[in-house]
Motif scaffolding. Structure first.
Motif, short mmCIF file in Angstrom:
data_model
loop_
_atom_site.label_atom_id
_atom_site.label_comp_id
_atom_site.label_asym_id
_atom_site.label_seq_id
_atom_site.Cartn_x
_atom_site.Cartn_y
_atom_site.Cartn_z
N MET A 1 0.83 -1.20 0.00
CA MET A 1 0.00 0.00 0.00
C MET A 1 0.87 1.25 0.00
O MET A 1 0.62 2.20 -0.73
CB MET A 1 -0.94 -0.02 1.21
N ALA A 2 1.86 1.27 0.87
CA ALA A 2 2.75 2.43 0.95
C ALA A 2 3.52 2.62 -0.35
O ALA A 2 3.72 3.75 -0.81
CB ALA A 2 3.70 2.27 2.13
N LEU A 3 3.97 1.50 -1.01
CA LEU A 3 4.70 1.60 -2.26
C LEU A 3 3.82 2.16 -3.36
O LEU A 3 4.23 3.00 -4.16
CB LEU A 3 5.25 0.22 -2.66
N ALA A 4 2.57 1.68 -3.41
CA ALA A 4 1.63 2.16 -4.44
C ALA A 4 1.34 3.64 -4.26
O ALA A 4 1.22 4.40 -5.23
CB ALA A 4 0.34 1.36 -4.39
N ALA A 5 1.24 4.08 -3.00
CA ALA A 5 0.96 5.49 -2.73
C ALA A 5 2.15 6.38 -3.06
O ALA A 5 1.99 7.57 -3.32
CB ALA A 5 0.57 5.67 -1.26
N ALA A 6 3.36 5.78 -3.04
CA ALA A 6 4.56 6.56 -3.32
C ALA A 6 4.78 6.82 -4.80
O ALA A 6 5.52 7.71 -5.20
CB ALA A 6 5.80 5.85 -2.75
N VAL A 7 4.11 6.03 -5.66
CA VAL A 7 4.22 6.23 -7.11
C VAL A 7 3.58 7.56 -7.48
O VAL A 7 2.58 7.95 -6.89
CB VAL A 7 3.51 5.06 -7.85
N PRO A 8 4.14 8.31 -8.44
CA PRO A 8 3.53 9.58 -8.85
C PRO A 8 2.06 9.40 -9.21
O PRO A 8 1.72 8.52 -9.99
CB PRO A 8 4.37 10.00 -10.07
N ASN A 9 1.21 10.24 -8.63
CA ASN A 9 -0.25 10.17 -8.79
C ASN A 9 -0.85 8.89 -8.22
O ASN A 9 -2.02 8.61 -8.41
CB ASN A 9 -0.67 10.28 -10.26
N ALA A 15 -4.24 5.46 -1.06
CA ALA A 15 -3.58 6.32 -0.08
C ALA A 15 -2.74 5.49 0.87
O ALA A 15 -3.05 4.33 1.15
CB ALA A 15 -4.63 7.10 0.71
N SER A 16 -1.68 6.07 1.37
CA SER A 16 -0.84 5.38 2.35
C SER A 16 -1.54 5.38 3.71
O SER A 16 -2.42 6.21 3.97
CB SER A 16 0.51 6.08 2.48
N PRO A 17 -1.17 4.45 4.58
CA PRO A 17 -1.76 4.45 5.93
C PRO A 17 -1.55 5.77 6.65
O PRO A 17 -2.44 6.22 7.39
CB PRO A 17 -1.02 3.30 6.62
N LEU A 18 -0.39 6.39 6.43
CA LEU A 18 -0.12 7.68 7.08
C LEU A 18 -1.07 8.75 6.58
O LEU A 18 -1.60 9.55 7.37
CB LEU A 18 1.33 8.09 6.83
N GLN A 19 -1.30 8.79 5.26
CA GLN A 19 -2.22 9.77 4.70
C GLN A 19 -3.64 9.59 5.25
O GLN A 19 -4.32 10.56 5.59
CB GLN A 19 -2.25 9.66 3.17
N ALA A 20 -4.07 8.34 5.32
CA ALA A 20 -5.41 8.06 5.85
C ALA A 20 -5.50 8.46 7.32
O ALA A 20 -6.51 9.03 7.76
CB ALA A 20 -5.74 6.58 5.68
N ALA A 21 -4.46 8.15 8.09
CA ALA A 21 -4.46 8.50 9.52
C ALA A 21 -4.47 10.01 9.73
O ALA A 21 -5.20 10.53 10.58
CB ALA A 21 -3.26 7.87 10.21
N LEU A 22 -3.67 10.72 8.94
CA LEU A 22 -3.64 12.18 9.05
C LEU A 22 -4.98 12.80 8.67
O LEU A 22 -5.44 13.76 9.29
CB LEU A 22 -2.52 12.75 8.18
N ARG A 23 -5.60 12.24 7.64
CA ARG A 23 -6.91 12.76 7.23
C ARG A 23 -7.96 12.49 8.30
O ARG A 23 -8.82 13.34 8.57
CB ARG A 23 -7.33 12.10 5.91
N LEU A 24 -7.87 11.34 8.94
CA LEU A 24 -8.80 11.04 10.03
C LEU A 24 -8.63 12.01 11.18
O LEU A 24 -9.61 12.48 11.78
CB LEU A 24 -8.59 9.59 10.50
N ALA A 201 -10.05 6.78 5.36
CA ALA A 201 -10.32 7.27 6.72
C ALA A 201 -11.73 6.88 7.16
O ALA A 201 -11.93 6.40 8.28
CB ALA A 201 -10.15 8.78 6.77
N TRP A 202 -12.71 7.08 6.29
CA TRP A 202 -14.09 6.73 6.65
C TRP A 202 -14.29 5.22 6.74
O TRP A 202 -15.08 4.74 7.56
CB TRP A 202 -15.06 7.33 5.63
N THR A 203 -13.55 4.48 5.92
CA THR A 203 -13.60 3.01 6.04
C THR A 203 -13.05 2.57 7.40
O THR A 203 -13.61 1.68 8.06
CB THR A 203 -12.79 2.35 4.91
N ALA A 204 -11.98 3.20 7.84
CA ALA A 204 -11.42 2.91 9.16
C ALA A 204 -12.42 3.26 10.26
O ALA A 204 -12.52 2.54 11.26
CB ALA A 204 -10.12 3.68 9.36
#
Length: 230
Positions: A1-9, A15-24, A201-204
């Motif tokens: 998941m983190a690798l896929a999120a690191a690819v451009p666009n 989204a990475s777990p960090l992005q989802a956590a920050l958005r939450l 975030a909403w799924t979490a």
């Protein structure tokens, strides 16, 4: 998941777990977040409680009445076999979007609770029931001393399964029906606008609510079981 999120666009798709956590964390202080959580919880958990009460009542009526069991068997089997999406689309014809998640949650919860409670009642020790009848033990004491210890383990197992089902079905109903101010509406909006961190975030949030309600409800059932066994 983190690798896929690191690819451009790549964040548009995953989204990475960090992005989802920050958005939450960004969503938590907002009134809209808690309004959506409250509205969805009230409808979905309300449907769960209603279905549990109805299932226990009908199982109690059906336990000693074979014809009543046969009457309920076809609709219960139909509910078990029919896809949730079909029920949601059909229910939209008769119900408002605001009550859809309550109805669908209740519909999904009813079969497992009804069947498990019915099985527990049918397995109750007949000798104990005959003894209670001979000594004219009041119904309240029969329920506490005989029925509850027998039925609660069945009910506990069904409730644990049904709580997960009702949140899945209830969220799906909200996504299709789009009632205002609900988690389902937020999920749909996140999907339409490719807001992937919001989607995760909403799924979490749904996962956490499902786990929290399950632990709370099962704790209450276990407390009742302890009292019944003492």
């Amino acid at each position: 998941m983190a690798l896929a999120a690191a690819v451009p666009n790549g964040g548009l798709l995953l989204a990475s777990p960090l992005q989802a956590a920050l958005r939450l964390l960004e969503l938590l202080p907002s009134a809209g977040f808690w309004r959506a959580v409250g509205n969805s919880s009230l409808r979905i958990f309300g449907g769960f409680l209603f279905a549990c009460a109805l299932a226990v009542l009908l199982a109690a009526l059906a336990a000693g009445r074979r014809r009543f069991q046969d009457l309920l068997a076809p609709p219960v089997a139909a509910v078990k076999a029919t896809p949730v999406a079909s029920f949601i689309i059909l229910a939209l014809v008769w119900l408002e979007a605001g009550s859809l998640s309550f109805f669908i949650s209740a519909l999904m919860v009813f079969p497992p609770v009804y069947l498990n409670v019915l099985e527990g009642l049918r397995g109750t020790d007949r000798k104990l029931l005959e003894l209670a009848q001979v000594y004219r033990i009041p119904l309240g004491r029969r329920i506490r001393g005989i029925y509850l210890p027998q039925v609660l383990p069945y009910f506990r197992s069904a409730a644990s399964l049904a709580l997960g089902l009702c949140w899945k079905a209830g969220a799906a109903a909200e996504i299709i029906g789009l009632p205002a101010g609900t988690i389902g509406e937020r999920l749909y909006t996140a999907k339409v606008y490719l807001q992937t961190p919001d989607l995760f975030a909403w799924t979490a949030v749904i996962l956490m609510l499902s786990a929290a309600f399950e632990r709370l409800f099962i704790a209450v059932v276990d407390r009742l079981a302890g009292k019944a066994g003492s």
